[in-house]
Design a protein around this motif. Structure first.
Motif, PDB file in Angstrom:
ATOM      1  N   VAL A  37      22.128 -63.394   0.199  1.00 46.28           N
ATOM      2  CA  VAL A  37      21.944 -64.010  -1.189  1.00 46.28           C
ATOM      3  C   VAL A  37      23.211 -64.860  -1.770  1.00 46.28           C
ATOM      4  O   VAL A  37      23.333 -65.813  -2.343  1.00 46.28           O
ATOM      5  CB  VAL A  37      21.346 -62.700  -1.950  1.00 46.28           C
ATOM      6  N   ALA A  38      23.982 -64.041  -1.828  1.00 49.40           N
ATOM      7  CA  ALA A  38      25.487 -64.462  -2.434  1.00 49.40           C
ATOM      8  C   ALA A  38      25.873 -65.840  -1.779  1.00 49.40           C
ATOM      9  O   ALA A  38      26.151 -66.748  -2.464  1.00 49.40           O
ATOM     10  CB  ALA A  38      26.804 -63.502  -2.120  1.00 49.40           C
ATOM     11  N   GLY A  39      25.707 -65.905  -0.260  1.00 49.45           N
ATOM     12  CA  GLY A  39      25.941 -67.166   0.475  1.00 49.45           C
ATOM     13  C   GLY A  39      25.278 -68.362   0.047  1.00 49.45           C
ATOM     14  O   GLY A  39      25.551 -69.497  -0.494  1.00 49.45           O
ATOM     15  N   ALA A  40      23.766 -67.817  -0.134  1.00 50.63           N
ATOM     16  CA  ALA A  40      22.523 -68.904  -0.561  1.00 50.63           C
ATOM     17  C   ALA A  40      22.913 -69.341  -1.773  1.00 50.63           C
ATOM     18  O   ALA A  40      22.749 -70.510  -2.309  1.00 50.63           O
ATOM     19  CB  ALA A  40      21.123 -68.211  -0.460  1.00 50.63           C
ATOM     20  N   THR A  41      23.202 -68.480  -2.735  1.00 48.16           N
ATOM     21  CA  THR A  41      23.664 -68.849  -4.160  1.00 48.16           C
ATOM     22  C   THR A  41      24.885 -69.551  -4.537  1.00 48.16           C
ATOM     23  O   THR A  41      24.626 -70.626  -5.301  1.00 48.16           O
ATOM     24  CB  THR A  41      23.784 -67.382  -5.222  1.00 48.16           C
ATOM     25  N   LEU A  42      25.728 -69.522  -3.720  1.00 52.28           N
ATOM     26  CA  LEU A  42      26.948 -70.022  -3.774  1.00 52.28           C
ATOM     27  C   LEU A  42      26.610 -71.830  -3.312  1.00 52.28           C
ATOM     28  O   LEU A  42      26.856 -72.649  -3.849  1.00 52.28           O
ATOM     29  CB  LEU A  42      27.986 -69.645  -2.821  1.00 52.28           C
ATOM     30  N   ALA A  43      25.935 -71.675  -2.000  1.00 46.33           N
ATOM     31  CA  ALA A  43      25.326 -72.728  -1.515  1.00 46.33           C
ATOM     32  C   ALA A  43      24.685 -73.907  -2.667  1.00 46.33           C
ATOM     33  O   ALA A  43      24.889 -74.795  -2.754  1.00 46.33           O
ATOM     34  CB  ALA A  43      24.792 -72.713  -0.289  1.00 46.33           C
ATOM     35  N   VAL A  44      23.631 -72.947  -3.285  1.00 43.57           N
ATOM     36  CA  VAL A  44      22.789 -73.697  -4.068  1.00 43.57           C
ATOM     37  C   VAL A  44      23.619 -74.329  -5.292  1.00 43.57           C
ATOM     38  O   VAL A  44      23.289 -75.148  -5.659  1.00 43.57           O
ATOM     39  CB  VAL A  44      21.470 -72.794  -4.517  1.00 43.57           C
ATOM     40  N   ALA A  45      24.274 -73.506  -5.885  1.00 45.81           N
ATOM     41  CA  ALA A  45      25.158 -73.767  -7.037  1.00 45.81           C
ATOM     42  C   ALA A  45      25.969 -75.179  -6.692  1.00 45.81           C
ATOM     43  O   ALA A  45      26.051 -76.173  -7.365  1.00 45.81           O
ATOM     44  CB  ALA A  45      26.203 -72.696  -7.332  1.00 45.81           C
ATOM     45  N   TRP A  46      26.541 -75.159  -5.486  1.00 47.67           N
ATOM     46  CA  TRP A  46      27.331 -76.367  -5.115  1.00 47.67           C
ATOM     47  C   TRP A  46      26.406 -77.584  -4.825  1.00 47.67           C
ATOM     48  O   TRP A  46      26.752 -78.625  -5.261  1.00 47.67           O
ATOM     49  CB  TRP A  46      28.377 -75.773  -3.716  1.00 47.67           C
ATOM     50  N   LEU A  47      25.197 -77.375  -4.240  1.00 46.23           N
ATOM     51  CA  LEU A  47      24.429 -78.354  -3.793  1.00 46.23           C
ATOM     52  C   LEU A  47      24.057 -78.946  -5.370  1.00 46.23           C
ATOM     53  O   LEU A  47      23.783 -80.215  -5.469  1.00 46.23           O
ATOM     54  CB  LEU A  47      23.363 -78.005  -3.301  1.00 46.23           C
ATOM     55  N   ARG A  48      23.680 -78.224  -6.254  1.00 46.94           N
ATOM     56  CA  ARG A  48      23.111 -78.577  -7.539  1.00 46.94           C
ATOM     57  C   ARG A  48      24.325 -79.552  -8.173  1.00 46.94           C
ATOM     58  O   ARG A  48      23.896 -80.413  -8.832  1.00 46.94           O
ATOM     59  CB  ARG A  48      22.945 -77.543  -8.584  1.00 46.94           C
ATOM     60  N   ARG A  49      25.139 -79.364  -7.770  1.00 44.22           N
ATOM     61  CA  ARG A  49      26.282 -80.156  -8.744  1.00 44.22           C
ATOM     62  C   ARG A  49      27.067 -81.187  -7.668  1.00 44.22           C
ATOM     63  O   ARG A  49      28.045 -81.560  -7.818  1.00 44.22           O
ATOM     64  CB  ARG A  49      27.535 -79.299  -9.031  1.00 44.22           C
ATOM     65  N   SER A  50      26.435 -81.309  -6.719  1.00 43.53           N
ATOM     66  CA  SER A  50      26.677 -82.315  -5.645  1.00 43.53           C
ATOM     67  C   SER A  50      26.132 -83.952  -5.750  1.00 43.53           C
ATOM     68  O   SER A  50      25.050 -83.763  -6.629  1.00 43.53           O
ATOM     69  CB  SER A  50      26.423 -82.118  -4.013  1.00 43.53           C
ATOM     70  N   ARG A  51      26.503 -85.052  -5.311  1.00 44.11           N
ATOM     71  CA  ARG A  51      25.636 -86.199  -5.397  1.00 44.11           C
ATOM     72  C   ARG A  51      24.134 -85.833  -4.718  1.00 44.11           C
ATOM     73  O   ARG A  51      23.311 -86.420  -5.488  1.00 44.11           O
ATOM     74  CB  ARG A  51      26.376 -87.043  -4.316  1.00 44.11           C
ATOM     75  N   LEU A  52      23.982 -85.245  -3.767  1.00 44.10           N
ATOM     76  CA  LEU A  52      22.748 -84.662  -3.282  1.00 44.10           C
ATOM     77  C   LEU A  52      21.819 -84.256  -4.482  1.00 44.10           C
ATOM     78  O   LEU A  52      20.453 -84.485  -4.628  1.00 44.10           O
ATOM     79  CB  LEU A  52      22.605 -84.027  -2.047  1.00 44.10           C
ATOM     80  N   GLY A  53      22.372 -83.286  -5.222  1.00 42.96           N
ATOM     81  CA  GLY A  53      21.852 -82.399  -5.918  1.00 42.96           C
ATOM     82  C   GLY A  53      21.405 -83.321  -7.273  1.00 42.96           C
ATOM     83  O   GLY A  53      20.058 -82.971  -7.777  1.00 42.96           O
ATOM     84  N   TYR A  54      21.933 -84.259  -7.400  1.00 39.05           N
ATOM     85  CA  TYR A  54      21.771 -85.063  -8.608  1.00 39.05           C
ATOM     86  C   TYR A  54      20.542 -85.889  -8.297  1.00 39.05           C
ATOM     87  O   TYR A  54      19.773 -86.249  -8.984  1.00 39.05           O
ATOM     88  CB  TYR A  54      22.769 -85.852  -9.106  1.00 39.05           C
ATOM     89  N   GLN A  55      20.703 -86.405  -6.997  1.00 41.54           N
ATOM     90  CA  GLN A  55      19.868 -87.272  -6.766  1.00 41.54           C
ATOM     91  C   GLN A  55      18.354 -86.469  -6.571  1.00 41.54           C
ATOM     92  O   GLN A  55      17.053 -87.035  -6.773  1.00 41.54           O
ATOM     93  CB  GLN A  55      19.727 -87.761  -4.993  1.00 41.54           C
TER      94      GLN A  55
END
Lengths: 242, 324
Positions: free
Chosen positions: B167-185
């Motif tokens: 969970v901790a790993g997934a949450t970190l990954a998701v938080a990072w993805l959300r604020r990435s170029r991909l996340g904005y797309q």
């Protein structure tokens, strides 16, 4: 004229029996503000959507910045440097104003910091900086119209396609938008192709005007020539324009 | 910044919990973490990219069967098998995505297609004798393997910390993805794919990447499931009810938010457990009683906080950066 940024050559589009755009040709030079006007149903938006790659033309060629684009996808055309707005504004409603513009800014800058810098600069140009944390869904129509322009501008286009960005604006808002667009054109040198009904804005902005009627060209030239053209007056501007 | 302190404190509390919690609480928390984890994976698809998958049990099941099969037939342990599980699930996910989005299947039709894929995979697995077919696949519990954490054999504590780490790993990954170029797309595609395209977003590519990451992540949850429960039945793991079960936490917690799936899992799993306990104690445990109250509670939560519990909490705590 080989230096044109956008060259449209004999482009046609038919929807079933209706010819929406009929062998239209024109060129837009770098740095120019070029307007396409005409009554409703004249084929302006169809022409616009063919340049943006949303609909394919039946015949003809469109060149942008030295490349043929008439068969390309909208995102590839955006990548080449064409930014567009939508006639009926399409903000990303659940995102903040800033995030809306970030999506555009991230087309060319892959780093968030750099994209945020572009975003803030564009938001300042469009008078939206103070509202950057508001959700797009809460904006008024004039703000949404400017957000639409901001988002397109953040992609750092060479050519900005504006589809009736003045529609629905009050005269003071129109003048504000005209001022902003002039300023953007002057400082960044971006070429602007606009479709517009609001003649007050067209006359203030455009260096050249193309007039469409039933999909065909009826006039093209400098603004003060075009508005005195009898064909334009009878089909579009109306006798009172005299 | 006080948000980060709060998260660190919560994490520390969860790390310390086994010191004073009994086996039952630990087993409930393992379930909470499991649902938070697969909820994060599903939320990438629906919450971020706006693609409704109602067949995510497919990726849980594939991950579970691939890792369990490799362990039983080739002696390949789960820490290696998980990579094969991710690869298989991501491959199936990309076929599903390609088939739908290449041919313009969107919205509810896409959702129907995800159900179809999960269903025919279930029927297929009912006939794979090597994997136990409809009779089920069992991971034997040998005494000599006891405590071999590298084979995922161990007590509840092993699974507790493993699930917490997921969970901790997934949450970190998701938080990072959300604020990435991909996340904005992704969020642009969710909000208005036509407008996203006009801003240069390759919509098909963005959706495909979401599908790859989501299905691969979900398969890891499947590997966990297989080695935690140690039995697999196609009719159970691939069943549509399982797909629905795993989307409830992110919906209740808040679609498209980083903490929604966690909050949702912390509400729903204990709620389900409490209802079981309550119906048993009251003697009023006719079949379906729990489901009726569970359903009523879901309706109440969604009625009270339609955009999810986490956005509501975030506003109360002053974390929300948007001005309404």
């Amino acid at each position: 004229m080989t230096t044109a940024l956008l060259t449209v050559t004999d482009v046609s589009k038919r929807f079933r029996g209706l010819t929406a755009v009929d062998r239209i040709s024109f060129e837009v030079a770098p740095g120019e503000i070029f307007a396409v006007i005409g009554p409703n149903g004249a084929g302006k938006t169809t022409l616009f959507n063919m340049i943006a790659g949303v609909i394919a033309c039946d015949e003809g060629a469109i060149s942008f910045d030295g490349a043929r684009i008439e068969r390309e996808r909208p995102d590839r055309i955006a990548w080449r440097g064409v930014g567009r707005t939508f006639q009926i504004v399409r903000p990303f409603p659940a995102l903040s104003v800033e995030d809306n513009v970030m999506v555009g800014a991230l087309l060319r800058s892959h780093h968030l910091d750099a994209a945020l810098e572009i975003t803030h600069a564009v938001l300042r140009q469009l008078d939206l900086f103070d509202k950057r944390l508001h959700l797009a869904s809460t904006l008024t129509l004039p703000d949404r119209k400017r957000l639409e322009v901001a988002r397109a501008l953040a992609t750092q286009p060479k050519l900005l396609l504006l589809d009736e960005v003045m529609a629905g604006l009050r005269p003071t808002e129109t003048d504000r938008m005209v001022g902003i667009l002039k300023e953007i054109n002057r400082t960044s040198g971006v070429t602007i192709l606009l479709i517009e009904h609001v003649m007050r804005a067209v006359m203030a902005l455009a260096s050249r005007i193309l007039v469409l009627h039933h999909g065909a060209r009826i006039a093209e030239g400098a603004p003060n020539e075009v508005v005195r053209d009898p064909a334009v007056i009878t089909s579009y501007l109306g006798a009172e324009a005299l | 910044m006080h948000g980060r302190v709060l998260i660190a404190m919560l994490l520390a509390a969860l790390i310390a919990t086994p010191a004073f919690a009994d086996r039952y609480v630990i087993s409930v928390l393992i379930l909470v973490f499991y649902f938070a984890y697969v909820g994060q994976a599903w939320n990438l698809m629906m919450g971020f990219t706006g693609q409704l998958s109602l067949g995510h049990s497919l990726y849980v099941g594939l991950g579970a069967y691939v890792a369990a099969g490799l362990w039983l037939h080739a002696g390949i342990g789960p820490w290696l098998g998980v990579f094969a599980a991710i690869a298989v699930a991501a491959a199936v996910g990309s076929v599903t995505g390609w088939l739908s989005w290449r041919f313009g299947i969107e919205g509810v039709y896409f959702a129907l297609l995800t159900i179809a894929f999960a269903e025919f995979t279930r029927i297929g697995f009912d006939h794979i004798d090597m994997l136990g077919a409809a009779g089920g696949l069992f991971l034997p519990v040998n005494a000599e393997e006891a405590g071999q954490w590298w084979n995922l054999r161990g007590g509840p504590l092993l699974f507790y910390y493993l699930a917490l780490a997921l969970v901790a790993g997934a949450t970190l990954a998701v938080a990072w993805l959300r604020r990435s170029r991909l996340g904005y797309q992704w969020v642009a595609v969710r909000e208005d794919s036509e407008a996203a395209r006009a801003l240069g977003v390759d919509v098909f590519r963005a959706k495909m990447i979401a599908m790859l990451i989501s299905s691969g992540m979900t398969a890891v949850g499947g590997v966990f499931y297989a080695f935690y429960h140690r039995n697999l039945f196609p009719g159970q793991v691939f069943e549509m009810g399982r797909s629905i079960e795993l989307i409830l936490a992110p919906i209740v917690g808040g679609l498209g938010t980083v903490f929604g799936p966690i909050i949702g899992a912390f509400i729903l799993t204990p709620l389900g457990e409490a209802l079981i306990a309550a119906t048993e104690r009251s003697g009023f445990n006719a079949p379906g009683t729990k489901a009726v109250f569970y359903g009523a509670a879901l309706i109440a939560i969604i009625y009270l906080v339609p955009s999810g519990v986490w956005p509501w909490i975030a506003r109360r705590l002053g974390f929300s950066e948007h001005r309404q």
